[in-house]
Design a protein around this motif. Structure first.
Motif, PDB file in Angstrom:
ATOM      1  N   ALA A  68     -14.581 -35.186 -39.469  1.00 18.30           N
ATOM      2  CA  ALA A  68     -14.191 -36.562 -39.797  1.00 18.30           C
ATOM      3  C   ALA A  68     -13.131 -36.790 -39.909  1.00 18.30           C
ATOM      4  O   ALA A  68     -12.747 -37.778 -40.273  1.00 18.30           O
ATOM      5  CB  ALA A  68     -15.317 -36.683 -41.022  1.00 18.30           C
ATOM      6  N   ALA A  69     -12.121 -36.193 -40.050  1.00 15.64           N
ATOM      7  CA  ALA A  69     -10.183 -36.351 -40.083  1.00 15.64           C
ATOM      8  C   ALA A  69      -9.558 -37.761 -38.800  1.00 15.64           C
ATOM      9  O   ALA A  69     -10.226 -36.933 -37.986  1.00 15.64           O
ATOM     10  CB  ALA A  69      -9.138 -35.288 -40.779  1.00 15.64           C
ATOM     11  N   ALA A  70      -8.842 -38.113 -39.433  1.00 12.00           N
ATOM     12  CA  ALA A  70      -8.374 -39.263 -38.501  1.00 12.00           C
ATOM     13  C   ALA A  70      -7.207 -38.315 -37.610  1.00 12.00           C
ATOM     14  O   ALA A  70      -6.955 -37.226 -37.881  1.00 12.00           O
ATOM     15  CB  ALA A  70      -7.285 -40.146 -39.192  1.00 12.00           C
ATOM     16  N   ILE A  71      -8.024 -38.232 -35.839  1.00 10.67           N
ATOM     17  CA  ILE A  71      -6.789 -38.129 -34.935  1.00 10.67           C
ATOM     18  C   ILE A  71      -5.262 -38.177 -35.147  1.00 10.67           C
ATOM     19  O   ILE A  71      -5.332 -39.586 -34.890  1.00 10.67           O
ATOM     20  CB  ILE A  71      -7.052 -37.720 -33.856  1.00 10.67           C
ATOM     21  CG1 ILE A  71      -8.630 -37.406 -33.795  1.00 10.67           C
ATOM     22  CG2 ILE A  71      -6.537 -37.057 -32.127  1.00 10.67           C
ATOM     23  CD1 ILE A  71     -10.042 -37.996 -32.476  1.00 10.67           C
ATOM     24  N   PRO A  72      -4.436 -37.937 -35.172  1.00 12.40           N
ATOM     25  CA  PRO A  72      -3.323 -38.381 -35.156  1.00 12.40           C
ATOM     26  C   PRO A  72      -2.316 -38.682 -33.466  1.00 12.40           C
ATOM     27  O   PRO A  72      -3.275 -38.012 -33.599  1.00 12.40           O
ATOM     28  CB  PRO A  72      -2.245 -37.335 -35.374  1.00 12.40           C
ATOM     29  CG  PRO A  72      -2.845 -35.896 -35.294  1.00 12.40           C
ATOM     30  CD  PRO A  72      -4.324 -36.366 -35.644  1.00 12.40           C
ATOM     31  N   LEU A  73      -1.809 -40.052 -33.500  1.00 14.79           N
ATOM     32  CA  LEU A  73      -1.334 -40.302 -32.108  1.00 14.79           C
ATOM     33  C   LEU A  73       0.038 -40.388 -32.473  1.00 14.79           C
ATOM     34  O   LEU A  73       0.726 -40.518 -33.618  1.00 14.79           O
ATOM     35  CB  LEU A  73      -1.950 -41.556 -31.861  1.00 14.79           C
ATOM     36  CG  LEU A  73      -3.035 -41.434 -32.189  1.00 14.79           C
ATOM     37  CD1 LEU A  73      -3.846 -43.637 -31.684  1.00 14.79           C
ATOM     38  CD2 LEU A  73      -4.228 -41.064 -31.213  1.00 14.79           C
ATOM     39  N   VAL A  74       1.051 -39.681 -31.412  1.00 13.68           N
ATOM     40  CA  VAL A  74       2.077 -39.611 -31.340  1.00 13.68           C
ATOM     41  C   VAL A  74       2.724 -40.441 -30.149  1.00 13.68           C
ATOM     42  O   VAL A  74       1.710 -40.370 -29.265  1.00 13.68           O
ATOM     43  CB  VAL A  74       2.718 -38.347 -31.297  1.00 13.68           C
ATOM     44  CG1 VAL A  74       2.102 -37.702 -32.584  1.00 13.68           C
ATOM     45  CG2 VAL A  74       2.226 -37.475 -30.351  1.00 13.68           C
ATOM     46  N   ASP A  75       3.908 -41.101 -29.823  1.00 15.49           N
ATOM     47  CA  ASP A  75       4.219 -41.804 -28.996  1.00 15.49           C
ATOM     48  C   ASP A  75       5.199 -40.833 -28.854  1.00 15.49           C
ATOM     49  O   ASP A  75       6.395 -40.876 -28.508  1.00 15.49           O
ATOM     50  CB  ASP A  75       4.212 -43.064 -29.387  1.00 15.49           C
ATOM     51  CG  ASP A  75       5.641 -43.710 -28.046  1.00 15.49           C
ATOM     52  OD1 ASP A  75       5.491 -43.659 -27.203  1.00 15.49           O
ATOM     53  OD2 ASP A  75       5.819 -45.070 -28.521  1.00 15.49           O
ATOM     54  N   ASP A  76       5.234 -39.969 -27.209  1.00 17.15           N
ATOM     55  CA  ASP A  76       6.112 -39.080 -27.260  1.00 17.15           C
ATOM     56  C   ASP A  76       5.942 -38.769 -25.572  1.00 17.15           C
ATOM     57  O   ASP A  76       6.487 -37.701 -24.792  1.00 17.15           O
ATOM     58  CB  ASP A  76       5.634 -37.481 -27.562  1.00 17.15           C
ATOM     59  CG  ASP A  76       3.961 -36.886 -26.992  1.00 17.15           C
ATOM     60  OD1 ASP A  76       3.606 -37.560 -26.609  1.00 17.15           O
ATOM     61  OD2 ASP A  76       4.048 -35.272 -27.541  1.00 17.15           O
ATOM     62  N   GLY A  77       5.208 -39.813 -24.695  1.00 15.35           N
ATOM     63  CA  GLY A  77       5.525 -39.899 -23.331  1.00 15.35           C
ATOM     64  C   GLY A  77       4.452 -38.647 -22.610  1.00 15.35           C
ATOM     65  O   GLY A  77       4.467 -38.681 -21.179  1.00 15.35           O
ATOM     66  N   LYS A  78       3.767 -37.491 -23.519  1.00 18.53           N
ATOM     67  CA  LYS A  78       2.820 -36.733 -22.728  1.00 18.53           C
ATOM     68  C   LYS A  78       1.448 -37.214 -22.267  1.00 18.53           C
ATOM     69  O   LYS A  78       1.048 -38.068 -23.546  1.00 18.53           O
ATOM     70  CB  LYS A  78       3.302 -36.083 -23.751  1.00 18.53           C
ATOM     71  CG  LYS A  78       4.621 -35.202 -23.556  1.00 18.53           C
ATOM     72  CD  LYS A  78       4.607 -33.754 -24.521  1.00 18.53           C
ATOM     73  CE  LYS A  78       5.719 -33.217 -25.029  1.00 18.53           C
ATOM     74  NZ  LYS A  78       5.976 -32.403 -25.767  1.00 18.53           N
ATOM     75  N   ASP A  79       0.803 -37.033 -21.877  1.00 16.24           N
ATOM     76  CA  ASP A  79      -0.653 -36.686 -21.808  1.00 16.24           C
ATOM     77  C   ASP A  79      -1.196 -35.759 -22.805  1.00 16.24           C
ATOM     78  O   ASP A  79      -1.128 -35.014 -23.053  1.00 16.24           O
ATOM     79  CB  ASP A  79      -0.842 -36.661 -20.371  1.00 16.24           C
ATOM     80  CG  ASP A  79      -0.580 -37.920 -19.667  1.00 16.24           C
ATOM     81  OD1 ASP A  79      -0.419 -39.143 -19.516  1.00 16.24           O
ATOM     82  OD2 ASP A  79      -0.720 -37.052 -18.159  1.00 16.24           O
ATOM     83  N   HIS A  80      -2.491 -36.516 -23.546  1.00 18.13           N
ATOM     84  CA  HIS A  80      -3.335 -35.657 -24.698  1.00 18.13           C
ATOM     85  C   HIS A  80      -4.865 -35.862 -23.478  1.00 18.13           C
ATOM     86  O   HIS A  80      -4.828 -36.628 -23.915  1.00 18.13           O
ATOM     87  CB  HIS A  80      -3.145 -35.952 -25.948  1.00 18.13           C
ATOM     88  CG  HIS A  80      -1.530 -35.790 -26.662  1.00 18.13           C
ATOM     89  ND1 HIS A  80      -0.362 -35.075 -26.690  1.00 18.13           N
ATOM     90  CD2 HIS A  80      -0.206 -36.843 -26.264  1.00 18.13           C
ATOM     91  CE1 HIS A  80       0.384 -35.257 -27.149  1.00 18.13           C
ATOM     92  NE2 HIS A  80       0.735 -36.528 -26.338  1.00 18.13           N
ATOM     93  N   ARG A  81      -4.739 -34.673 -24.342  1.00 14.71           N
ATOM     94  CA  ARG A  81      -6.095 -34.506 -24.589  1.00 14.71           C
ATOM     95  C   ARG A  81      -7.663 -34.396 -25.849  1.00 14.71           C
ATOM     96  O   ARG A  81      -7.152 -33.901 -26.860  1.00 14.71           O
ATOM     97  CB  ARG A  81      -7.514 -33.298 -23.131  1.00 14.71           C
ATOM     98  CG  ARG A  81      -6.317 -33.207 -21.911  1.00 14.71           C
ATOM     99  CD  ARG A  81      -7.508 -32.853 -21.589  1.00 14.71           C
ATOM    100  NE  ARG A  81      -7.140 -32.822 -19.795  1.00 14.71           N
ATOM    101  CZ  ARG A  81      -7.527 -34.618 -19.131  1.00 14.71           C
ATOM    102  NH1 ARG A  81      -8.687 -34.636 -19.672  1.00 14.71           N
ATOM    103  NH2 ARG A  81      -7.328 -34.355 -17.984  1.00 14.71           N
ATOM    104  N   VAL A  82      -8.701 -35.409 -25.932  1.00 14.45           N
ATOM    105  CA  VAL A  82      -9.042 -35.405 -27.196  1.00 14.45           C
ATOM    106  C   VAL A  82     -10.936 -34.861 -26.802  1.00 14.45           C
ATOM    107  O   VAL A  82     -11.299 -35.936 -25.773  1.00 14.45           O
ATOM    108  CB  VAL A  82      -9.142 -36.587 -27.911  1.00 14.45           C
ATOM    109  CG1 VAL A  82     -10.001 -36.468 -29.230  1.00 14.45           C
ATOM    110  CG2 VAL A  82      -8.172 -37.470 -28.452  1.00 14.45           C
ATOM    111  N   ARG A  83     -11.215 -33.816 -27.249  1.00  9.57           N
ATOM    112  CA  ARG A  83     -12.649 -33.736 -27.012  1.00  9.57           C
ATOM    113  C   ARG A  83     -14.014 -33.656 -27.864  1.00  9.57           C
ATOM    114  O   ARG A  83     -13.102 -33.526 -29.226  1.00  9.57           O
ATOM    115  CB  ARG A  83     -12.739 -32.709 -26.125  1.00  9.57           C
ATOM    116  CG  ARG A  83     -14.247 -31.278 -25.834  1.00  9.57           C
ATOM    117  CD  ARG A  83     -13.720 -30.650 -25.553  1.00  9.57           C
ATOM    118  NE  ARG A  83     -15.199 -29.912 -25.243  1.00  9.57           N
ATOM    119  CZ  ARG A  83     -15.780 -28.937 -25.599  1.00  9.57           C
ATOM    120  NH1 ARG A  83     -15.157 -27.866 -26.816  1.00  9.57           N
ATOM    121  NH2 ARG A  83     -17.382 -28.050 -25.526  1.00  9.57           N
TER     122      ARG A  83
END
Length: 141
Positions: free
Chosen positions: A119-134
């Motif tokens: 239920a917690a928020a997913i942190p978003l970072v501006d690091d130029g990388k590709d991230h996967r959320v499942r």
């Protein structure tokens, strides 16, 4: 008026000729364009329908530099995917619905790591990388 009703059949799609997921500003009534949609994305209702679908159906809710996913989808949907760009980073979000539930998040993974609180928020970072959320829908265990 529900834009999906204009595109229920192949003939309707050919006549309407605009996106079925947008409320258009005009549906023409004069030949030769009777039934054709026009001025999509120009009406305020188009933007609100898009936002309602993204935020309240798919459950994609941004809160500053965090994301909450709280989908509320038909039980028959097996899942969906969203690609989101946060600054120079790209987030590939896959939502799975293996048990045919309407709501509820049982599991969240970020870049392969299970998050302790779904239920917690997913942190978003501006690091130029590709991230996967499942996201796996279901009841918490």
């Amino acid at each position: 008026f529900d834009p999906l009703q204009h595109t229920r059949t192949p003939e309707g799609v050919e006549r309407y000729k605009v996106e079925p997921y947008v409320v258009c500003a005009d549906v023409y009534s004069v030949a030769p364009h009777v039934g054709r949609g026009g001025w999509t994305w120009y009406s305020g209702s188009a933007g609100w329908l898009y936002r309602a679908g993204l935020e309240w159906l798919l459950g994609f809710r941004l809160q500053g530099d965090t994301l909450r996913m709280e989908p509320c989808i038909p039980r028959a949907w097996k899942g969906f995917e969203i690609e989101y760009r946060h600054g120079s980073s790209r987030y590939a979000i896959a939502v799975e619905n293996p048990h045919g539930t309407c709501r509820g998040v049982a599991r969240v993974e970020l870049d392969g790591a299970s998050q302790s609180d779904p239920a917690a928020a997913i942190p978003l970072v501006d690091d130029g990388k590709d991230h996967r959320v499942r996201i796996v829908m279901g009841q918490l265990q």
